[in-house]
Design a protein around this motif. Structure first.
Motif, PDB file in Angstrom:
ATOM      1  N   ALA A   1       0.832  -1.207   0.000  1.00  0.00           N
ATOM      2  CA  ALA A   1       0.000   0.000   0.000  1.00  0.00           C
ATOM      3  C   ALA A   1       0.865   1.256   0.000  1.00  0.00           C
ATOM      4  O   ALA A   1       0.581   2.239  -0.705  1.00  0.00           O
ATOM      5  CB  ALA A   1      -0.928  -0.009   1.214  1.00  0.00           C
ATOM      6  N   LEU A   2       1.941   1.246   0.774  1.00  0.00           N
ATOM      7  CA  LEU A   2       2.812   2.416   0.902  1.00  0.00           C
ATOM      8  C   LEU A   2       3.577   2.698  -0.394  1.00  0.00           C
ATOM      9  O   LEU A   2       3.645   3.851  -0.850  1.00  0.00           O
ATOM     10  CB  LEU A   2       3.790   2.208   2.059  1.00  0.00           C
ATOM     11  N   ILE A   3       4.167   1.665  -0.984  1.00  0.00           N
ATOM     12  CA  ILE A   3       4.929   1.865  -2.219  1.00  0.00           C
ATOM     13  C   ILE A   3       4.009   2.323  -3.352  1.00  0.00           C
ATOM     14  O   ILE A   3       4.352   3.218  -4.140  1.00  0.00           O
ATOM     15  CB  ILE A   3       5.679   0.580  -2.607  1.00  0.00           C
ATOM     16  N   SER A   4       2.821   1.737  -3.432  1.00  0.00           N
ATOM     17  CA  SER A   4       1.854   2.160  -4.448  1.00  0.00           C
ATOM     18  C   SER A   4       1.465   3.620  -4.260  1.00  0.00           C
ATOM     19  O   SER A   4       1.419   4.406  -5.215  1.00  0.00           O
ATOM     20  CB  SER A   4       0.613   1.271  -4.380  1.00  0.00           C
ATOM     21  N   ALA A   5       1.228   4.008  -3.000  1.00  0.00           N
ATOM     22  CA  ALA A   5       0.864   5.397  -2.707  1.00  0.00           C
ATOM     23  C   ALA A   5       2.029   6.339  -2.963  1.00  0.00           C
ATOM     24  O   ALA A   5       1.843   7.463  -3.439  1.00  0.00           O
ATOM     25  CB  ALA A   5       0.393   5.518  -1.257  1.00  0.00           C
TER      26      ALA A   5
ATOM     27  N   GLU B   1       7.107  -7.333  -8.147  1.00  0.00           N
ATOM     28  CA  GLU B   1       5.959  -6.421  -8.148  1.00  0.00           C
ATOM     29  C   GLU B   1       6.355  -5.060  -7.589  1.00  0.00           C
ATOM     30  O   GLU B   1       5.944  -4.013  -8.109  1.00  0.00           O
ATOM     31  CB  GLU B   1       4.822  -7.010  -7.309  1.00  0.00           C
ATOM     32  N   LEU B   2       7.149  -5.076  -6.541  1.00  0.00           N
ATOM     33  CA  LEU B   2       7.555  -3.822  -5.899  1.00  0.00           C
ATOM     34  C   LEU B   2       8.542  -3.041  -6.766  1.00  0.00           C
ATOM     35  O   LEU B   2       8.475  -1.813  -6.844  1.00  0.00           O
ATOM     36  CB  LEU B   2       8.148  -4.119  -4.524  1.00  0.00           C
ATOM     37  N   THR B   3       9.450  -3.734  -7.429  1.00  0.00           N
ATOM     38  CA  THR B   3      10.369  -3.024  -8.329  1.00  0.00           C
ATOM     39  C   THR B   3       9.611  -2.429  -9.506  1.00  0.00           C
ATOM     40  O   THR B   3       9.972  -1.359 -10.006  1.00  0.00           O
ATOM     41  CB  THR B   3      11.492  -3.945  -8.846  1.00  0.00           C
ATOM     42  N   ALA B   4       8.557  -3.112  -9.941  1.00  0.00           N
ATOM     43  CA  ALA B   4       7.751  -2.581 -11.050  1.00  0.00           C
ATOM     44  C   ALA B   4       7.082  -1.262 -10.666  1.00  0.00           C
ATOM     45  O   ALA B   4       6.749  -0.453 -11.536  1.00  0.00           O
ATOM     46  CB  ALA B   4       6.699  -3.602 -11.463  1.00  0.00           C
TER      47      ALA B   4
ATOM     48  N   GLY C   1       4.258  10.788  -6.311  1.00  0.00           N
ATOM     49  CA  GLY C   1       5.440  11.366  -6.927  1.00  0.00           C
ATOM     50  C   GLY C   1       6.729  11.178  -6.153  1.00  0.00           C
ATOM     51  O   GLY C   1       7.699  11.912  -6.387  1.00  0.00           O
ATOM     52  N   VAL C   2       6.773  10.209  -5.238  1.00  0.00           N
ATOM     53  CA  VAL C   2       8.026   9.893  -4.543  1.00  0.00           C
ATOM     54  C   VAL C   2       8.913   9.127  -5.517  1.00  0.00           C
ATOM     55  O   VAL C   2       8.547   8.055  -5.997  1.00  0.00           O
ATOM     56  CB  VAL C   2       7.765   9.055  -3.273  1.00  0.00           C
ATOM     57  N   LYS C   3      10.073   9.669  -5.826  1.00  0.00           N
ATOM     58  CA  LYS C   3      10.927   9.095  -6.862  1.00  0.00           C
ATOM     59  C   LYS C   3      11.909   8.061  -6.337  1.00  0.00           C
ATOM     60  O   LYS C   3      12.465   7.274  -7.122  1.00  0.00           O
ATOM     61  CB  LYS C   3      11.701  10.211  -7.577  1.00  0.00           C
ATOM     62  N   LYS C   4      12.153   8.060  -5.019  1.00  0.00           N
ATOM     63  CA  LYS C   4      13.181   7.178  -4.456  1.00  0.00           C
ATOM     64  C   LYS C   4      12.570   6.348  -3.331  1.00  0.00           C
ATOM     65  O   LYS C   4      12.200   6.888  -2.283  1.00  0.00           O
ATOM     66  CB  LYS C   4      14.349   8.012  -3.937  1.00  0.00           C
ATOM     67  N   MET C   5      12.458   5.022  -3.563  1.00  0.00           N
ATOM     68  CA  MET C   5      11.827   4.147  -2.583  1.00  0.00           C
ATOM     69  C   MET C   5      12.652   2.876  -2.419  1.00  0.00           C
ATOM     70  O   MET C   5      13.154   2.320  -3.400  1.00  0.00           O
ATOM     71  CB  MET C   5      10.393   3.801  -3.012  1.00  0.00           C
ATOM     72  N   VAL C   6      12.769   2.431  -1.166  1.00  0.00           N
ATOM     73  CA  VAL C   6      13.559   1.245  -0.844  1.00  0.00           C
ATOM     74  C   VAL C   6      12.738   0.331   0.060  1.00  0.00           C
ATOM     75  O   VAL C   6      12.168   0.790   1.061  1.00  0.00           O
ATOM     76  CB  VAL C   6      14.876   1.623  -0.123  1.00  0.00           C
ATOM     77  N   VAL C   7      12.676  -0.948  -0.283  1.00  0.00           N
ATOM     78  CA  VAL C   7      12.066  -1.936   0.602  1.00  0.00           C
ATOM     79  C   VAL C   7      13.171  -2.486   1.490  1.00  0.00           C
ATOM     80  O   VAL C   7      14.138  -3.078   1.006  1.00  0.00           O
ATOM     81  CB  VAL C   7      11.370  -3.058  -0.197  1.00  0.00           C
TER      82      VAL C   7
ATOM     83  N   GLY D   1       8.684   0.902  -8.876  1.00  0.00           N
ATOM     84  CA  GLY D   1       9.761   1.877  -8.758  1.00  0.00           C
ATOM     85  C   GLY D   1      10.661   1.718  -7.551  1.00  0.00           C
ATOM     86  O   GLY D   1      11.558   2.547  -7.342  1.00  0.00           O
ATOM     87  N   ALA D   2      10.462   0.679  -6.745  1.00  0.00           N
ATOM     88  CA  ALA D   2      11.246   0.525  -5.525  1.00  0.00           C
ATOM     89  C   ALA D   2      12.530  -0.264  -5.769  1.00  0.00           C
ATOM     90  O   ALA D   2      12.605  -1.098  -6.671  1.00  0.00           O
ATOM     91  CB  ALA D   2      10.415  -0.171  -4.453  1.00  0.00           C
ATOM     92  N   TYR D   3      13.526   0.017  -4.937  1.00  0.00           N
ATOM     93  CA  TYR D   3      14.746  -0.785  -4.870  1.00  0.00           C
ATOM     94  C   TYR D   3      14.599  -1.805  -3.749  1.00  0.00           C
ATOM     95  O   TYR D   3      13.960  -1.527  -2.729  1.00  0.00           O
ATOM     96  CB  TYR D   3      15.969   0.091  -4.574  1.00  0.00           C
TER      97      TYR D   3
END
Length: 296
Positions: free
Chosen positions: A179-183, A211-214, A188-194, A216-218
């Motif tokens: 939910a957080l990564i999708s939101a 799914e999470l990298t798709a 417009g958050v460009k930099k995300m890390v799991v 935009g997350a690392y």
């Protein structure tokens, strides 16, 4: 030191001064990173914003790029937009969502069924002591009862985007993470890390990671997870190969007194990957290029 980590960044270090005992303080780490030819590190505290500490490190050691962060645990008010805004104004580069105060993480560490008990992390003792002294330290969940993100998270995401900070998931549940990564992507958050995707309480399967990298997350892999026996290195290697070096960062999560120094952990991690057949080019993506791009 190995040429593999020349110019590398470790974006997950627990250093002193801290509430918990640590192996080295910020200045000693800067000295060690300089000697190792590394470029910089992020200072992670479960309890306090570290932007001011990073600024002092950079003043004393201008050749090192130290970055500050804030973790959204109870000590900063939990899911507190004001804490994130002020961290951004102070120059913090990373916002970790709840770690030790995550409702999900505490359910893992303090299970109702004692047969499922795990070895307590160091921070758990602080929680136990505070409970014994009747000091309120509430757990934090990201989702409302209807399964939607809490309203304040949308404000936090907007602030992260405004200051171009890195969103790091911390120790939250899979449902909260997706939910957080999708939101974050939506806002417009460009930099995300799991955060440490192969860690026992936050373990993500390969398809979940894809799914999470798709979105935009690392995916972050930390030395301590396999280095302290929490997961077999073969699992870590399989995940890295399946996801691909372009969407992976390697950190250490070090700072505990009983473990090696972060620079030593970074070198061991890189060397182990090389010996397992990972190319030097891919190693440098995960240790140098991708972390640098996140905090640039």
């Amino acid at each position: 030191m190995s040429s593999l980590i020349q110019g590398a960044y470790d974006l997950h270090i627990h250093s002193a001064p801290d509430v918990l005992p640590r192996k080295a303080d910020d200045l000693e780490l800067a000295q060690r990173f300089l000697k190792a030819g590394m470029a910089g590190f992020a200072i992670k505290s479960h309890y306090f914003c570290t932007a001011e500490r990073a600024e002092l490190v950079n003043k004393v050691y201008p050749q090192i790029h130290a970055v500050g962060a804030v973790t959204l645990n109870s000590s900063v008010g939990g899911l507190n937009p004001a804490a994130v805004e002020l961290a951004g104004r102070a120059g913090a580069k990373i916002v970790w969502f709840p770690t030790c105060d995550s409702q999900y993480e505490q359910q893992h560490v303090f299970p109702e069924n004692p047969d499922k008990a795990v070895k307590l992390p160091f921070w758990a003792n602080i929680i136990i002591q505070m409970r014994e002294e009747n000091i309120s330290c509430p757990t934090i969940a990201l989702l409302r009862e209807d399964g939607k993100l809490k309203n304040e998270i949308w404000d936090i995401l907007d602030i992260i985007a405004k200051w171009d900070m890195v969103l790091a998931t911390g120790h939250i549940s899979h449902e909260e993470t997706f939910a957080l990564i999708s939101a974050g992507k939506e806002r417009g958050v460009k930099k995300m890390v799991v955060t440490h995707v192969d860690f026992p309480s936050t373990f993500y399967g390969i398809e979940q990671q894809r799914e999470l990298t798709a979105m935009g997350a690392y995916m972050e892999h930390c030395f301590t997870t396999y280095g302290t026996g929490k997961v077999d290195f073969g699992v870590t290697l399989e995940q890295i190969r399946a996801v691909g070096a372009d969407r992976v960062i390697c950190s250490t999560d070090l700072g505990q007194r009983a473990n090696v120094y972060p620079d030593e952990g970074m070198e061991q991690f890189a060397q182990t990957l090389l010996e397992a057949g990972v190319s030097e080019n891919d190693i440098r993506k995960m240790f140098v290029t991708n972390p640098k791009n996140l905090i640039s």
